[in-house]
Scaffold this motif. Sequence first.
Motif, PDB file in Angstrom:
ATOM      1  N   UNK A  86       9.538-137.371 175.438  1.00  0.00           N
ATOM      2  CA  UNK A  86      10.224-136.443 174.528  1.00  0.00           C
ATOM      3  C   UNK A  86      11.592-136.977 174.116  1.00  0.00           C
ATOM      4  N   UNK A  87      12.305-137.559 175.083  1.00  0.00           N
ATOM      5  CA  UNK A  87      13.620-138.142 174.771  1.00  0.00           C
ATOM      6  C   UNK A  87      13.483-139.281 173.766  1.00  0.00           C
ATOM      7  N   UNK A  88      12.463-140.110 173.953  1.00  0.00           N
ATOM      8  CA  UNK A  88      12.244-141.243 173.050  1.00  0.00           C
ATOM      9  C   UNK A  88      11.900-140.772 171.641  1.00  0.00           C
ATOM     10  N   UNK A  89      11.080-139.752 171.552  1.00  0.00           N
ATOM     11  CA  UNK A  89      10.721-139.226 170.230  1.00  0.00           C
ATOM     12  C   UNK A  89      11.959-138.663 169.526  1.00  0.00           C
ATOM     13  N   UNK A  90      12.755-137.893 170.243  1.00  0.00           N
ATOM     14  CA  UNK A  90      13.969-137.319 169.641  1.00  0.00           C
ATOM     15  C   UNK A  90      14.955-138.423 169.247  1.00  0.00           C
ATOM     16  N   UNK A  91      15.127-139.414 170.114  1.00  0.00           N
ATOM     17  CA  UNK A  91      16.026-140.531 169.802  1.00  0.00           C
ATOM     18  C   UNK A  91      15.562-141.274 168.561  1.00  0.00           C
ATOM     19  N   UNK A  92      14.249-141.405 168.417  1.00  0.00           N
ATOM     20  CA  UNK A  92      13.684-142.107 167.264  1.00  0.00           C
ATOM     21  C   UNK A  92      13.960-141.419 165.950  1.00  0.00           C
ATOM     22  N   UNK A  93      14.218-140.137 166.005  1.00  0.00           N
ATOM     23  CA  UNK A  93      14.587-139.390 164.800  1.00  0.00           C
ATOM     24  C   UNK A  93      16.109-139.408 164.612  1.00  0.00           C
ATOM     25  N   UNK A 109      36.043-143.983 153.008  1.00  0.00           N
ATOM     26  CA  UNK A 109      35.838-145.206 153.777  1.00  0.00           C
ATOM     27  C   UNK A 109      35.214-144.987 155.143  1.00  0.00           C
ATOM     28  N   UNK A 110      35.030-143.737 155.526  1.00  0.00           N
ATOM     29  CA  UNK A 110      34.393-143.426 156.804  1.00  0.00           C
ATOM     30  C   UNK A 110      32.975-142.924 156.559  1.00  0.00           C
ATOM     31  N   UNK A 111      32.104-143.104 157.558  1.00  0.00           N
ATOM     32  CA  UNK A 111      30.745-142.580 157.386  1.00  0.00           C
ATOM     33  C   UNK A 111      30.757-141.062 157.282  1.00  0.00           C
ATOM     34  N   UNK A 112      29.724-140.536 156.660  1.00  0.00           N
ATOM     35  CA  UNK A 112      29.594-139.091 156.523  1.00  0.00           C
ATOM     36  C   UNK A 112      29.269-138.418 157.845  1.00  0.00           C
ATOM     37  N   UNK A 113      29.213-137.100 157.823  1.00  0.00           N
ATOM     38  CA  UNK A 113      29.007-136.311 159.034  1.00  0.00           C
ATOM     39  C   UNK A 113      27.650-136.551 159.699  1.00  0.00           C
ATOM     40  N   UNK A 114      26.704-137.088 158.959  1.00  0.00           N
ATOM     41  CA  UNK A 114      25.395-137.396 159.535  1.00  0.00           C
ATOM     42  C   UNK A 114      25.480-138.324 160.729  1.00  0.00           C
ATOM     43  N   UNK A 115      26.544-139.126 160.778  1.00  0.00           N
ATOM     44  CA  UNK A 115      26.717-140.067 161.876  1.00  0.00           C
ATOM     45  C   UNK A 115      26.898-139.341 163.214  1.00  0.00           C
ATOM     46  N   UNK A 116      27.184-138.051 163.177  1.00  0.00           N
ATOM     47  CA  UNK A 116      27.320-137.268 164.411  1.00  0.00           C
ATOM     48  C   UNK A 116      25.992-137.130 165.153  1.00  0.00           C
ATOM     49  N   UNK A 117      24.883-137.445 164.496  1.00  0.00           N
ATOM     50  CA  UNK A 117      23.577-137.436 165.159  1.00  0.00           C
ATOM     51  C   UNK A 117      23.377-138.667 166.046  1.00  0.00           C
ATOM     52  N   UNK A 118      24.178-139.696 165.827  1.00  0.00           N
ATOM     53  CA  UNK A 118      23.986-140.962 166.538  1.00  0.00           C
ATOM     54  C   UNK A 118      24.274-140.871 168.037  1.00  0.00           C
ATOM     55  N   UNK A 119      25.406-140.322 168.475  1.00  0.00           N
ATOM     56  CA  UNK A 119      25.644-140.284 169.928  1.00  0.00           C
ATOM     57  C   UNK A 119      24.572-139.534 170.726  1.00  0.00           C
ATOM     58  N   UNK A 120      24.131-138.337 170.275  1.00  0.00           N
ATOM     59  CA  UNK A 120      23.046-137.705 171.039  1.00  0.00           C
ATOM     60  C   UNK A 120      21.769-138.551 171.023  1.00  0.00           C
ATOM     61  N   UNK A 121      21.487-139.194 169.892  1.00  0.00           N
ATOM     62  CA  UNK A 121      20.313-140.060 169.824  1.00  0.00           C
ATOM     63  C   UNK A 121      20.411-141.226 170.786  1.00  0.00           C
ATOM     64  N   UNK A 122      21.594-141.818 170.866  1.00  0.00           N
ATOM     65  CA  UNK A 122      21.798-142.927 171.798  1.00  0.00           C
ATOM     66  C   UNK A 122      21.655-142.489 173.240  1.00  0.00           C
ATOM     67  N   UNK A 123      22.191-141.308 173.560  1.00  0.00           N
ATOM     68  CA  UNK A 123      22.066-140.786 174.919  1.00  0.00           C
ATOM     69  C   UNK A 123      20.614-140.464 175.268  1.00  0.00           C
ATOM     70  N   UNK A 124      19.869-139.953 174.308  1.00  0.00           N
ATOM     71  CA  UNK A 124      18.444-139.677 174.545  1.00  0.00           C
ATOM     72  C   UNK A 124      17.657-140.967 174.762  1.00  0.00           C
ATOM     73  N   UNK A 125      17.990-142.007 174.013  1.00  0.00           N
ATOM     74  CA  UNK A 125      17.323-143.292 174.205  1.00  0.00           C
ATOM     75  C   UNK A 125      17.640-143.856 175.583  1.00  0.00           C
ATOM     76  N   UNK A 126      18.897-143.755 175.986  1.00  0.00           N
ATOM     77  CA  UNK A 126      19.294-144.197 177.320  1.00  0.00           C
ATOM     78  C   UNK A 126      18.564-143.389 178.398  1.00  0.00           C
ATOM     79  N   UNK A 127      18.477-142.076 178.209  1.00  0.00           N
ATOM     80  CA  UNK A 127      17.776-141.226 179.173  1.00  0.00           C
ATOM     81  C   UNK A 127      16.314-141.632 179.295  1.00  0.00           C
ATOM     82  N   UNK A 128      15.672-141.909 178.159  1.00  0.00           N
ATOM     83  CA  UNK A 128      14.266-142.335 178.194  1.00  0.00           C
ATOM     84  C   UNK A 128      14.113-143.628 178.988  1.00  0.00           C
TER      85      UNK A 128
END
Length: 145
Positions: A86-93, A109-128
């Motif tokens: 489940x963590x891997x699937x969520x991270x993949x999104x 010059x900064x990324x948009x707010x969508x980049x806020x999805x990256x840290x939780x995704x990275x943590x989910x990938x690490x958890x997997x």
Amino acid sequence: MQRVRLHLRLGWLWLALFIAVGVGLEALHGMKVGAYLDLSQAPRRHMWTLAHAHGTLVGLVHLGFAATLHAWPGLEEAGGVRLASRCLIAAGVLLPLGFLLGGVWILGGDPGLGVLLVPPGGLLLLAAALLMARAVARGVERGDP
């Protein structure tokens, strides 16, 4: 076996999708599209390159996950594999989507707010990865192949 099939499907789908994204980025580069190559667009180019790279990486991790479960059918009994899936699937999104959306709307010059999805995704990938490492270690302790 159902989990193996799911991750095989997702792995190949993610690879195809993010290889296509890479081809699209190369086309933008090859056609010298200013909205992609201009210096002011560097954050967008960087975010989209990261979306391509992380999407491709997660596709490969899905395939590795499926191969591990296929080679070691009793591994799911070690615990944590279902949560890792489940963590891997969520991270993949979250990971590639965060980078992709971060590049769609650049704010001064900064990324948009969508980049806020990256840290939780990275943590989910690490958890997997950690959950699978623990499952493999438990399987080895039990003497499984």
